[in-house]
Design a protein around this motif. Sequence first.
Motif, mmCIF file in Angstrom:
data_model
loop_
_atom_site.group_PDB
_atom_site.id
_atom_site.type_symbol
_atom_site.label_atom_id
_atom_site.label_comp_id
_atom_site.label_asym_id
_atom_site.label_seq_id
_atom_site.Cartn_x
_atom_site.Cartn_y
_atom_site.Cartn_z
ATOM 1 N N ALA A 1 0.786 -1.136 -0.091
ATOM 2 C CA ALA A 1 0.473 0.033 0.182
ATOM 3 C C ALA A 1 0.933 1.051 -0.056
ATOM 4 N N LEU A 2 2.082 0.988 0.633
ATOM 5 C CA LEU A 2 2.744 2.397 0.496
ATOM 6 C C LEU A 2 3.421 2.749 -0.487
ATOM 7 N N THR A 3 3.244 1.776 -1.538
ATOM 8 C CA THR A 3 3.959 1.429 -2.631
ATOM 9 C C THR A 3 3.218 2.533 -3.938
ATOM 10 N N ARG A 4 2.104 1.535 -3.486
ATOM 11 C CA ARG A 4 1.352 2.231 -4.256
ATOM 12 C C ARG A 4 1.173 3.897 -3.756
ATOM 13 N N VAL A 5 0.898 4.220 -2.159
ATOM 14 C CA VAL A 5 1.251 5.958 -1.609
ATOM 15 C C VAL A 5 1.934 6.791 -2.868
ATOM 16 N N SER A 6 3.046 6.467 -2.513
ATOM 17 C CA SER A 6 4.137 6.612 -3.304
ATOM 18 C C SER A 6 3.863 6.748 -4.746
ATOM 19 N N VAL B 1 -4.739 -2.034 -3.706
ATOM 20 C CA VAL B 1 -5.118 -2.301 -5.595
ATOM 21 C C VAL B 1 -5.621 -1.491 -6.274
ATOM 22 N N GLY B 2 -6.962 -0.601 -5.625
ATOM 23 C CA GLY B 2 -8.156 0.116 -6.189
ATOM 24 C C GLY B 2 -7.330 1.583 -6.187
ATOM 25 N N LEU B 3 -6.235 1.883 -5.423
ATOM 26 C CA LEU B 3 -5.787 3.168 -4.808
ATOM 27 C C LEU B 3 -4.955 3.420 -6.318
ATOM 28 N N PRO B 4 -4.260 3.601 -7.126
ATOM 29 C CA PRO B 4 -3.925 3.885 -8.222
ATOM 30 C C PRO B 4 -4.709 4.189 -9.319
ATOM 31 N N LYS B 5 -6.002 4.434 -8.918
ATOM 32 C CA LYS B 5 -7.111 4.168 -10.335
ATOM 33 C C LYS B 5 -8.498 4.710 -8.888
ATOM 34 N N PHE C 1 -9.947 7.622 -8.250
ATOM 35 C CA PHE C 1 -10.480 8.574 -8.798
ATOM 36 C C PHE C 1 -10.384 8.258 -10.431
ATOM 37 N N GLU C 2 -11.056 7.060 -10.816
ATOM 38 C CA GLU C 2 -11.465 6.865 -11.931
ATOM 39 C C GLU C 2 -11.967 6.019 -11.872
ATOM 40 N N ASP C 3 -11.772 4.606 -11.762
ATOM 41 C CA ASP C 3 -12.826 3.874 -12.108
ATOM 42 C C ASP C 3 -12.682 2.367 -11.321
ATOM 43 N N ARG C 4 -11.680 2.693 -10.163
ATOM 44 C CA ARG C 4 -11.168 1.934 -9.140
ATOM 45 C C ARG C 4 -12.353 2.710 -7.789
ATOM 46 N N GLY C 5 -12.434 3.428 -8.018
ATOM 47 C CA GLY C 5 -13.692 4.388 -6.790
ATOM 48 C C GLY C 5 -14.347 3.446 -5.529
ATOM 49 N N LEU C 6 -15.744 3.030 -6.379
ATOM 50 C CA LEU C 6 -15.521 1.768 -5.990
ATOM 51 C C LEU C 6 -15.063 0.464 -5.523
ATOM 52 N N LEU C 7 -13.690 0.348 -5.238
ATOM 53 C CA LEU C 7 -13.126 -1.299 -4.974
ATOM 54 C C LEU C 7 -12.339 -0.415 -3.662
ATOM 55 N N PHE C 8 -11.977 0.766 -4.043
ATOM 56 C CA PHE C 8 -10.674 1.263 -3.139
ATOM 57 C C PHE C 8 -12.031 1.895 -1.521
ATOM 58 N N ALA C 9 -12.981 2.350 -2.275
ATOM 59 C CA ALA C 9 -14.216 3.400 -1.286
ATOM 60 C C ALA C 9 -15.052 2.275 -0.218
ATOM 61 N N GLY C 10 -15.395 1.075 -0.983
ATOM 62 C CA GLY C 10 -15.581 0.078 -0.355
ATOM 63 C C GLY C 10 -14.945 -1.273 0.310
#
Length: 399
Positions: A33-38, A103-107, A109-118
């Motif tokens: 997750a930290l890698t994705r944030v960076s 997994v959802g973090l990089p996108k 604010f695109e098409d993976r918003g529901l995956l990250f938020a859920g």
Amino acid sequence: MATDRAADLVREPDEPERATFIELLFDVVFAFALTRVSQQLLESIDSGRRIEWLPFGETLVLSVAVWNVWTFTCWTTSRFNRLAGSLHVTISALILGSLLMAVGLPKAFEDRGLLFAGAYAASQIGRPLIIVLALGNHPRRENSLRMLCWAVASGVFWIVGAFLPGALRMLFWAVGIGIDYLGIRFGWPVPGLGRERNERWRLAGEHLAERYQQFYILALGESVLFTGLTYSDGDLTFGRTLAFLISLGSTLLLWHIYFFEAGRSLPDAMARAGRPSELGQSSNYTQYALVAGVLATAVANELAIDDPFGSPHLAFVAVTLGGPAIFLAARLRFEYEVFGRLNLSLVIGPLALCALIPVMLFPPALVATITAAGVLAAVSAVQLVRRRQGRTVEPAPPF
């Protein structure tokens, strides 16, 4: 059966303070997750290296969400018996939820918003829900029930926000984060249940301190990985090699400055605190800022390795000097939390870095990297001189 589960879950004062193996496995997920944030922060700086405020705000929201899942889980394992089966189930579920968030973090604010938020909402709601069910009618269930109610309120904003476009999505998710932190600040008040008071919290302070230390090491490890991969993916020129060595040196300095006295003494400070739960809550914000400073520095190091002699732009200079400045400012607060004092070098360091930002817009990019490392080295040197002079103090937290 519920009574047996409750008795198994409630932590006894003489239980070991060390983290369990499943907690360490939980941390491995956060390395990803930290890698994705960076990467998200890196992408918020466009090819012209201008500051893009909307992507930067998105990165901030996502990083706080990742931190929330980790720290709320850390508080839960510090309040209950970490060997209990129900807590192992909780952490196992959170491992899945955290992985889905990553997994959802990089996108997000695109098409993976529901995956990250859920995944975020499910993690924040599922944790207190499992605890409430396991505790049954035990008195300790009330605070988990309060947290559950606030997590549901926050989750509504996360789920609704996932269906909204860019700026509105960030606004709704920021409100969700605000609800989480207002809950912490005011003790999760719920009609009929009241609120949880700090003095009634039962935390394994040494365990909590150890978990903060472990997460910080995890952030440093991610920084080393990030830097090493960047260097190995390109030509091994003199400029890139010099930038790589300076970046590695900066990482070692970030390690030393954190653990010198304050980082090493945090478990003792937790043990001596009159209100360890209040110290734990205060440290939550401080530790996030320390980790944020490390991640920002790692991103700046990658940019320097990619183009060490290029013409710097505001975004690059801001991240290069701003990352260490955030770290040193947070380290100043950390010093106060552990020792109840302020360190002059930790006051001067971030001020000097901020003052140098306009100056660093003119020389090659590598000069800003060297300057940031030089300020960190100066702070570290002051710490070493103080140690040689015997100017050490015992932990005296003001909480």
